[in-house]
Structures are given as C-alpha cells and as structure tokens.
Design a protein around this motif. Structure first.
Motif, short mmCIF file in Angstrom:
data_model
loop_
_atom_site.label_atom_id
_atom_site.label_comp_id
_atom_site.label_asym_id
_atom_site.label_seq_id
_atom_site.Cartn_x
_atom_site.Cartn_y
_atom_site.Cartn_z
N UNK A 181 -67.81 13.47 -47.23
CA UNK A 181 -68.37 14.71 -46.69
C UNK A 181 -68.14 14.74 -45.19
N UNK A 182 -67.47 15.79 -44.73
CA UNK A 182 -67.21 15.99 -43.31
C UNK A 182 -68.13 17.11 -42.82
N UNK A 183 -69.08 16.76 -41.96
CA UNK A 183 -70.14 17.71 -41.59
C UNK A 183 -70.05 18.20 -40.15
N UNK A 184 -69.01 17.80 -39.41
CA UNK A 184 -68.85 18.29 -38.04
C UNK A 184 -69.33 17.28 -37.01
N UNK A 185 -68.47 17.00 -36.04
CA UNK A 185 -68.78 16.00 -35.01
C UNK A 185 -70.08 16.36 -34.29
N UNK A 186 -70.16 17.58 -33.80
CA UNK A 186 -71.33 18.01 -33.04
C UNK A 186 -72.60 17.91 -33.87
N UNK A 187 -72.54 18.38 -35.10
CA UNK A 187 -73.74 18.52 -35.92
C UNK A 187 -74.28 17.18 -36.43
N UNK A 188 -73.44 16.17 -36.51
CA UNK A 188 -73.92 14.86 -36.95
C UNK A 188 -74.42 14.00 -35.78
N UNK A 189 -74.30 14.52 -34.55
CA UNK A 189 -74.76 13.75 -33.39
C UNK A 189 -75.76 14.49 -32.51
N UNK A 196 -73.58 6.30 -47.14
CA UNK A 196 -73.27 5.71 -45.83
C UNK A 196 -73.01 6.83 -44.83
N UNK A 197 -73.43 6.62 -43.58
CA UNK A 197 -73.26 7.64 -42.55
C UNK A 197 -72.75 7.03 -41.26
N UNK A 198 -71.88 7.78 -40.58
CA UNK A 198 -71.48 7.50 -39.20
C UNK A 198 -71.35 8.85 -38.51
N UNK A 199 -72.19 9.11 -37.53
CA UNK A 199 -72.09 10.36 -36.80
C UNK A 199 -70.83 10.42 -35.96
N UNK A 200 -70.34 11.63 -35.72
CA UNK A 200 -69.15 11.80 -34.89
C UNK A 200 -67.88 11.56 -35.65
N UNK A 201 -66.91 10.92 -35.01
CA UNK A 201 -65.61 10.66 -35.63
C UNK A 201 -65.66 9.32 -36.34
N UNK A 202 -65.84 9.35 -37.68
CA UNK A 202 -66.03 8.12 -38.43
C UNK A 202 -64.97 7.84 -39.45
N UNK A 228 -61.00 13.77 -41.61
CA UNK A 228 -59.60 14.16 -41.54
C UNK A 228 -58.95 14.35 -42.90
N UNK A 229 -57.95 15.20 -42.91
CA UNK A 229 -57.27 15.60 -44.15
C UNK A 229 -56.68 14.43 -44.91
N UNK A 230 -55.93 13.58 -44.20
CA UNK A 230 -55.21 12.50 -44.88
C UNK A 230 -56.15 11.53 -45.58
N UNK A 231 -57.32 11.31 -45.02
CA UNK A 231 -58.30 10.43 -45.66
C UNK A 231 -59.04 11.17 -46.76
N UNK A 232 -59.43 12.40 -46.49
CA UNK A 232 -60.21 13.17 -47.46
C UNK A 232 -59.45 13.35 -48.78
N UNK A 233 -58.14 13.56 -48.69
CA UNK A 233 -57.39 13.81 -49.92
C UNK A 233 -57.28 12.58 -50.82
N UNK A 234 -57.59 11.41 -50.25
CA UNK A 234 -57.52 10.18 -51.03
C UNK A 234 -58.85 9.79 -51.67
#
Length: 254
Positions: free
Chosen positions: A214-222, A172-178, A199-205
C-alpha cells in the motif's frame, strides 16, 4: 529559552545517536544561538512558502522533519533554491531545526505514530537501523477495505495498492520513502506493507513476492510527526507560541 538551550532540549528527547550515517539533520540554520525563542513554526518541509510565511508572521524558529540542507552547498546565492531560503532566514534572524531519521527511529516517532494511527498492537522494530515497525491489527481484513481505512486515517488524497493475495493481519509500516524496506518486511513476517512511496517496479511484483503493498503518500505517512514536535515545544516552554504549517505542495486530480 534561547536557540541553543531549546535545541539541547530536543536532542535529549530525539538523540543524535539515532541519526543514520548518510543523513543530515540537527541545527540547519542559526543566525544567533543566544536569541530568545518566542514563536515557533512546525512543518514537515522547509519550503520557500513556509519560509516566507515565517518571515511575514514574525517567527523565530522553524522545526521540520525533512532537512533544510541535505547535500553540501557549493555556494550561497539567490540562484539556488536552498541557499536562497538560507539567505532569507539569516537576514530575518530565523533558526531552523530538522529531525529526520532519528525522528523516524525513535520511540514515539514517525513510525510508532503511524502504527498507532492504524491501531496496530504487539508492535516491534524491523529493518535496517530498526527504523520500521511491524504489528498486528485486531481483526483480519480484505486488502481493499484496509486500503480504504488507511486512506481515511492518514487523510491521504491518493492510495495505491497491489494485491499479494493475503488478508491483512500482520502489518509493517515505514513512513515516507520506504521502497527499500519491502524485503525486510517480508522477512519480518508481514502480510501487508505500507509506506509513503514504494514505486511502480516494486508494486507490480507484489503478487510474486506474496505481500500486499500500500502506497499512501510520502507527506501523509509522515505529517503526524509535526504534532509531536508541537507538543514537545509546548512542554519545553508553554510561553512559546507554536503553529503547524502545511507544506504539501503536491496536488492530485481525481
């Protein structure tokens, strides 16, 4: 083609009906709706550097993904960075169009293009407003290998990932802040979720939720949506000179 005519062409391809209720996009700045457009600058963000470049190079129009104006302005003066840009743009007779959530949701928009970039097939919409995309990759992969592939394909300078103890297959993908779409991705059946910012709090769960993140960067996913805007402009009027500006001002140290 003048400003109003060109915006109407965009609106036919990127309908205003797709805009999320909380969003603000469309014509951000229009000193003269009857002015002819000869030079257009396409960018993800209308930064002051982009505005200054447009002024120096004689552009008539800036087309962006992120809105130039998102929150109401209480006043227009040079002390506020948004209104300072507006003053510059109006004084230089430069119009601005921004296409935000409607460009995320539309067929062929931000999230479809991100899914295509990752060679996903059997792609469907998911999440609130059908904004996200979920699909399948051709061969299941280990998470670390897939994360490296995401880095290569997006051009991201930094990739963060959290292991949900799955091989990567249904993505699943959502570009930007997802970060708000993780639960929807799980409910849609994804084993792996990619966004620009989670974000950290979500990633750690991730291990507890059972999904790879996978967090790939706001700019780079859009950023790839700028190519779509460029192609539309050329299709609308081949005589318009179009250029893409890189608006990424965030630097990393590796």
């Amino acid at each position: 083609m003048n400003v109003k005519q060109l915006y109407q062409k965009f609106a036919e391809h990127i309908p205003e009906s797709l805009r999320e209720p909380w969003d603000n996009d469309g014509i951000m700045c229009c000193p003269d709706g009857t002015a002819e457009i000869y030079r257009a600058l396409v960018t993800l963000d209308v930064t002051e550097e982009v505005v200054d470049y447009a002024i120096e190079r004689g552009f008539d129009l800036i087309v962006s993904h992120h809105p130039l104006i998102f929150k109401p302005l209480a006043s227009i003066n040079e002390e506020n960075n948004i209104s300072r840009k507006l003053i510059k743009l109006i004084c230089s007779s430069i119009s601005v169009f921004s296409f935000h959530t409607r460009a995320d949701k539309m067929i062929g928009g931000v999230n479809d293009r991100l899914a295509d970039l990752l060679s996903m097939f059997d792609t469907q919409s998911f999440g609130e407003g059908d904004l996200g995309r979920i699909g399948t990759i051709y061969e299941p992969m280990e998470l670390q290998d897939f994360a490296y592939r995401v880095k290569q394909l997006t051009g991201s300078d930094t990739i963060k990932y959290a292991d949900g103890y799955n091989d990567v297959h249904r993505v699943a993908v959502v570009g930007g802040d997802g970060k708000g779409y993780v639960q929807a991705a799980i409910e849609a059946g994804a084993d792996t979720y990619i966004s620009g910012r989670i974000g950290y709090n979500v990633m750690e769960e991730a291990p507890e939720m059972g999904i790879n993140l996978i967090e790939a960067g706001h700019f780079f996913t859009e950023q790839h949506i700028t190519e779509y805007f460029r192609d539309l402009l050329i299709d609308f009027d081949p005589n318009i000179y179009v250029e893409i500006a890189n608006s990424n001002v965030i630097k990393t140290i590796s």
